[in-house]
Design a protein around this motif. Structure first.
Motif, PDB file in Angstrom:
ATOM      1  N   ARG A 254       1.014  -1.034  -0.263  1.00 25.98           N
ATOM      2  CA  ARG A 254      -0.275  -0.016  -0.123  1.00 25.98           C
ATOM      3  C   ARG A 254       1.137   1.533  -0.318  1.00 25.98           C
ATOM      4  O   ARG A 254       0.088   2.276  -0.420  1.00 25.98           O
ATOM      5  CB  ARG A 254      -1.124   0.315   0.993  1.00 25.98           C
ATOM      6  CG  ARG A 254      -2.086  -1.314   0.945  1.00 25.98           C
ATOM      7  CD  ARG A 254      -3.721  -1.488   1.809  1.00 25.98           C
ATOM      8  NE  ARG A 254      -3.954  -1.852   1.603  1.00 25.98           N
ATOM      9  CZ  ARG A 254      -5.285  -2.876   2.313  1.00 25.98           C
ATOM     10  NH1 ARG A 254      -4.912  -2.913   3.784  1.00 25.98           N
ATOM     11  NH2 ARG A 254      -5.455  -3.354   2.246  1.00 25.98           N
ATOM     12  N   THR A 255       2.105   1.016   0.665  1.00 24.46           N
ATOM     13  CA  THR A 255       2.727   2.215   0.963  1.00 24.46           C
ATOM     14  C   THR A 255       3.697   2.372  -1.005  1.00 24.46           C
ATOM     15  O   THR A 255       3.651   4.032  -0.932  1.00 24.46           O
ATOM     16  CB  THR A 255       3.742   2.259   1.630  1.00 24.46           C
ATOM     17  OG1 THR A 255       3.423   2.159   3.360  1.00 24.46           O
ATOM     18  CG2 THR A 255       4.814   4.029   1.793  1.00 24.46           C
ATOM     19  N   ALA A 256       4.067   1.016  -1.074  1.00 21.40           N
ATOM     20  CA  ALA A 256       4.490   1.799  -2.331  1.00 21.40           C
ATOM     21  C   ALA A 256       3.913   2.155  -3.410  1.00 21.40           C
ATOM     22  O   ALA A 256       4.206   3.022  -4.137  1.00 21.40           O
ATOM     23  CB  ALA A 256       5.210   0.081  -2.945  1.00 21.40           C
ATOM     24  N   ASP A 475      -0.706   1.854  12.313  1.00 19.21           N
ATOM     25  CA  ASP A 475      -1.485   1.084  13.018  1.00 19.21           C
ATOM     26  C   ASP A 475      -1.936   2.599  13.315  1.00 19.21           C
ATOM     27  O   ASP A 475      -0.919   3.343  13.768  1.00 19.21           O
ATOM     28  CB  ASP A 475      -0.445   0.006  13.810  1.00 19.21           C
ATOM     29  CG  ASP A 475      -0.960   0.282  14.975  1.00 19.21           C
ATOM     30  OD1 ASP A 475      -1.103   0.562  15.875  1.00 19.21           O
ATOM     31  OD2 ASP A 475       0.574  -0.788  15.982  1.00 19.21           O
ATOM     32  N   PRO A 476      -3.540   2.840  14.131  1.00 27.15           N
ATOM     33  CA  PRO A 476      -3.362   3.823  14.598  1.00 27.15           C
ATOM     34  C   PRO A 476      -2.767   3.743  15.981  1.00 27.15           C
ATOM     35  O   PRO A 476      -3.232   4.957  16.524  1.00 27.15           O
ATOM     36  CB  PRO A 476      -5.397   3.296  14.758  1.00 27.15           C
ATOM     37  CG  PRO A 476      -5.480   2.088  14.643  1.00 27.15           C
ATOM     38  CD  PRO A 476      -4.384   1.702  13.861  1.00 27.15           C
ATOM     39  N   ALA A 477      -2.818   3.226  16.626  1.00 30.18           N
ATOM     40  CA  ALA A 477      -2.102   3.296  17.802  1.00 30.18           C
ATOM     41  C   ALA A 477      -0.372   4.662  18.158  1.00 30.18           C
ATOM     42  O   ALA A 477       0.007   4.566  19.293  1.00 30.18           O
ATOM     43  CB  ALA A 477      -1.865   2.345  18.614  1.00 30.18           C
ATOM     44  N   VAL A 478       0.515   3.689  16.721  1.00 34.13           N
ATOM     45  CA  VAL A 478       1.408   4.476  16.880  1.00 34.13           C
ATOM     46  C   VAL A 478       0.926   5.740  16.315  1.00 34.13           C
ATOM     47  O   VAL A 478       0.092   5.992  15.730  1.00 34.13           O
ATOM     48  CB  VAL A 478       2.203   4.730  15.734  1.00 34.13           C
ATOM     49  CG1 VAL A 478       3.577   4.130  14.907  1.00 34.13           C
ATOM     50  CG2 VAL A 478       2.776   2.615  15.551  1.00 34.13           C
ATOM     51  N   PRO A 479       2.167   6.980  17.225  1.00 39.95           N
ATOM     52  CA  PRO A 479       1.475   8.168  16.885  1.00 39.95           C
ATOM     53  C   PRO A 479       1.634   8.884  15.238  1.00 39.95           C
ATOM     54  O   PRO A 479       2.514   8.392  14.617  1.00 39.95           O
ATOM     55  CB  PRO A 479       2.556   9.186  17.225  1.00 39.95           C
ATOM     56  CG  PRO A 479       3.274   8.218  18.707  1.00 39.95           C
ATOM     57  CD  PRO A 479       2.882   6.547  17.971  1.00 39.95           C
ATOM     58  N   ALA A 480       0.547   9.810  14.604  1.00 37.53           N
ATOM     59  CA  ALA A 480       0.625  10.242  13.772  1.00 37.53           C
ATOM     60  C   ALA A 480       2.142  10.729  13.008  1.00 37.53           C
ATOM     61  O   ALA A 480       2.789  10.369  11.699  1.00 37.53           O
ATOM     62  CB  ALA A 480      -0.293  11.278  13.415  1.00 37.53           C
ATOM     63  N   ARG A 481       2.843  11.121  13.916  1.00 37.45           N
ATOM     64  CA  ARG A 481       4.551  11.559  13.108  1.00 37.45           C
ATOM     65  C   ARG A 481       5.197  10.737  13.470  1.00 37.45           C
ATOM     66  O   ARG A 481       5.841  10.995  11.387  1.00 37.45           O
ATOM     67  CB  ARG A 481       4.606  12.673  14.548  1.00 37.45           C
ATOM     68  CG  ARG A 481       5.600  12.899  14.344  1.00 37.45           C
ATOM     69  CD  ARG A 481       6.887  13.798  15.331  1.00 37.45           C
ATOM     70  NE  ARG A 481       7.780  14.420  15.736  1.00 37.45           N
ATOM     71  CZ  ARG A 481       8.779  13.444  15.554  1.00 37.45           C
ATOM     72  NH1 ARG A 481       8.482  12.189  16.413  1.00 37.45           N
ATOM     73  NH2 ARG A 481      10.677  13.730  15.955  1.00 37.45           N
ATOM     74  N   SER A 482       4.979   9.744  13.477  1.00 43.24           N
ATOM     75  CA  SER A 482       5.817   8.762  13.908  1.00 43.24           C
ATOM     76  C   SER A 482       5.749   7.647  12.451  1.00 43.24           C
ATOM     77  O   SER A 482       6.259   7.024  11.189  1.00 43.24           O
ATOM     78  CB  SER A 482       5.923   7.470  14.415  1.00 43.24           C
ATOM     79  OG  SER A 482       6.588   7.619  15.525  1.00 43.24           O
ATOM     80  N   ARG A 483       4.151   7.459  12.077  1.00 47.31           N
ATOM     81  CA  ARG A 483       3.322   7.019  10.935  1.00 47.31           C
ATOM     82  C   ARG A 483       4.134   7.713   9.720  1.00 47.31           C
ATOM     83  O   ARG A 483       4.007   6.951   8.433  1.00 47.31           O
ATOM     84  CB  ARG A 483       2.010   7.464  10.775  1.00 47.31           C
ATOM     85  CG  ARG A 483       1.186   5.712  11.900  1.00 47.31           C
ATOM     86  CD  ARG A 483       0.192   5.212  11.790  1.00 47.31           C
ATOM     87  NE  ARG A 483      -0.962   6.417  12.608  1.00 47.31           N
ATOM     88  CZ  ARG A 483      -1.628   7.135  12.729  1.00 47.31           C
ATOM     89  NH1 ARG A 483      -1.876   7.467  11.625  1.00 47.31           N
ATOM     90  NH2 ARG A 483      -1.959   8.209  13.880  1.00 47.31           N
ATOM     91  N   ASP A 484       3.817   8.959   9.373  1.00 50.30           N
ATOM     92  CA  ASP A 484       4.139   9.587   8.552  1.00 50.30           C
ATOM     93  C   ASP A 484       5.692   9.897   8.187  1.00 50.30           C
ATOM     94  O   ASP A 484       5.765   9.768   6.624  1.00 50.30           O
ATOM     95  CB  ASP A 484       3.363  11.208   8.708  1.00 50.30           C
ATOM     96  CG  ASP A 484       1.856  11.591   8.877  1.00 50.30           C
ATOM     97  OD1 ASP A 484       1.517  10.738   8.635  1.00 50.30           O
ATOM     98  OD2 ASP A 484       2.230  12.736   9.269  1.00 50.30           O
TER      99      ASP A 484
END
Length: 511
Positions: A254-256, A475-484
């Motif tokens: 999905r990211t690729a 993973d919604p449990a991971v902070p948005a800053r880290s996900r981005d």
């Protein structure tokens, strides 16, 4: 330029210095221009397919898919080949069910404006064929389903990529008994050619090693104990662990496929396909391994090392890669349908005559080859929780993130990790771009070390060093800053790797 980075450049070996200097120049300058081979493949794919064009199509909402996958005997199935290939687009589907009929829906995985998948095909409602009980080889404790073909699935018109095949057995309208949970089978519609492409690899050898369908895997036997584990595991049976596909492969896909840069061309295949067909990788721009690619045959490793040395970039988006050396053998359904892993040289009948094929850990005798000569950082620990910590902000994939030395990102370091092993076989120009505290089950003080090195051909090998790198992005449990941050870095890596030898464009030319 900071004093620390200035000192690093002054003392670095030439390839390391060139890589860091070019990184400081920025991604935009480094990415101008394509090699003729890559440009030709990107501009005019033989079948007109581009993943960017495919992802502009209308996707299917996730709420149209099951909320969980069934793994009971009520409904289950498997495929007669590892992938739909250019030479064999019609795939045999084997199904067993307690119901009278079943239906199959095929969802292609991608971005699709954030929806994540698209319904490509639905089968007619099909009668269930009575199937024979599974059999177990008493010598190796491998399980086989000698079933009849239930349906032939023609994928000729499907776009290449990764798929969910979703099996359902709808109950009649008058029934008060609920239908069984839907069963999922991963399928790859393989690219006709992988030349010039960044190739996404489904970790099917690793997934099969963990598969306990029938009661045993390469880890434990039917009694749940290690001594009775299987010595060989078969692809001729359903998967009982669809979570492995979803956790380690789907986030990478999905990211690729969220990349819009037209210079990026993606290819699709599987570990088992590469193990049995080393020529598939010839001319690939990059090979992208998912969150956990643990089980590698001798042939798979040699073929990946050969194309790396010829200029193909290699990326490990997870950890604990190239850990167990395996062999593949044929089953009644075709080649490379058995994964062989005795784990102890004394048990392996080939260990004496062919020590290079002994199915032990790669780092162990009788023919030790630690993974770090290929992967850079190497397996360190499991059960880890830690903070992703930047140590070299000039790493090209951090471009556009604004990170500085010491920046931390919670939620990205978890599960299993790789660390700088400092062994003689480790590449001499290895650069550690993240050194993250990662205490785990083995050691209270341990690290996750993201790494990169370049070869004489100019190719680069990148290791993100944590099995949670991809999964954390969704993973919604991971902070948005880290996900981005993780998603941006992943896209930067794929975009650069897809355009040819990273080291040539960033200055590193030798190990």
């Amino acid at each position: 330029m900071s004093e620390n980075l200035k000192n690093l450049l002054e003392t670095a070996v030439p390839s390391r210095r060139g890589l860091i200097v070019a990184a400081l120049a920025g991604t935009a300058a480094a990415m101008t221009g394509l090699s003729p081979a890559v440009a030709a493949t990107t501009v005019a794919a033989s079948n007109g397919f581009t993943f960017q064009g495919e992802n502009r199509r209308l996707g299917t909402s996730r709420n149209q898919l099951p909320t969980s996958w069934g793994t009971s005997g009520a409904l289950q199935g498997f495929l007669g080949q590892h992938a739909s290939t250019a030479k064999q687009r019609v795939v045999d589907l084997f199904v067993n069910s307690t119901q009278k009929t079943f239906q199959v829906k095929a969802y292609r995985l991608g971005n699709y404006a954030g929806l994540g998948q698209r319904l490509v095909w639905s089968s007619p409602v099909t009668p269930v064929v009575a199937q024979a009980p599974a059999t177990v080889d008493p010598a190796t404790r491998a399980t086989f389903c000698n079933w009849k073909v239930s349906l032939k699935v023609d994928t000729s018109a499907w776009p290449e990529g990764f798929y969910y095949l979703v099996l359902s057995a709808p109950s009649p309208w008058y029934s008060r008994t609920p239908s069984p949970q839907a069963h999922m089978i991963p399928l790859v519609v393989e690219s006709a050619s992988l030349a010039g492409k960044a190739v996404l690899v489904f970790n099917d050898l690793t997934m099969q090693a963990y598969n306990k369908w029938g009661g045993a895997s390469l880890y434990t036997g039917r009694d749940g104990k290690v001594p009775t584990r299987s010595l060989k595991v078969s692809f001729d049976r359903p998967y009982a662990n669809p979570d492995v596909f979803e956790t380690y492969n789907v986030p990478m896909i999905r990211t690729a496929e969220s990349i819009t840069d037209s210079r990026v061309s993606l290819g699709y295949t599987t570990e088992a396909r590469l193990a049995g067909n080393p020529a598939l990788l010839t001319g690939a721009a990059a090979i992208l391994f998912s969150g956990h690619s643990e089980y590698w045959s001798h042939g798979l490793r040699r073929s990946v090392e050969a194309v790396r040395d010829a200029g193909t970039n290699v990326v490990f988006f997870g950890a604990n890669n190239v850990y167990w050396r395996i062999r593949t053998e044929p089953s009644a359904l075709g080649p490379d349908r058995l994964v062989v892993c005795y784990r102890e040289a004394a048990l392996d009948p080939l260990a004496s005559a062919h020590p290079e094929l002994a199915t032990t850990r790669w780092q162990d005798g009788p023919s030790p080859e630690p993974a770090c000569s290929l992967t850079g950082s190497m397996y360190g620990d499991l059960g880890v929780t830690g903070l992703f910590t930047v140590t070299e902000p000039s790493f090209f994939a951090f471009q556009g993130t604004g990170v500085k030395r010491g920046a931390t990102f919670p939620g990205l370091i978890a599960g299993e990790t790789d660390a700088n092993c400092n062994l003689p076989s480790q590449p001499g120009n290895l650069v550690i771009f993240s050194h993250s505290p990662a205490p785990g089950s083995y050691r209270a003080k341990d690290w996750s070390d993201g790494s990169i090195y370049t070869t004489k051909s100019g190719s680069a090998v990148i290791n993100m060093a944590t099995t949670n790198w991809l999964a954390a992005q969704y993973d919604p449990a991971v902070p948005a800053r880290s996900r981005d941050f993780a998603a941006r870095v992943t896209r930067n890596i794929i975009t650069a790797a897809a355009q040819g030898p990273i080291g040539q464009r960033y200055g590193g030319t030798a190990v």
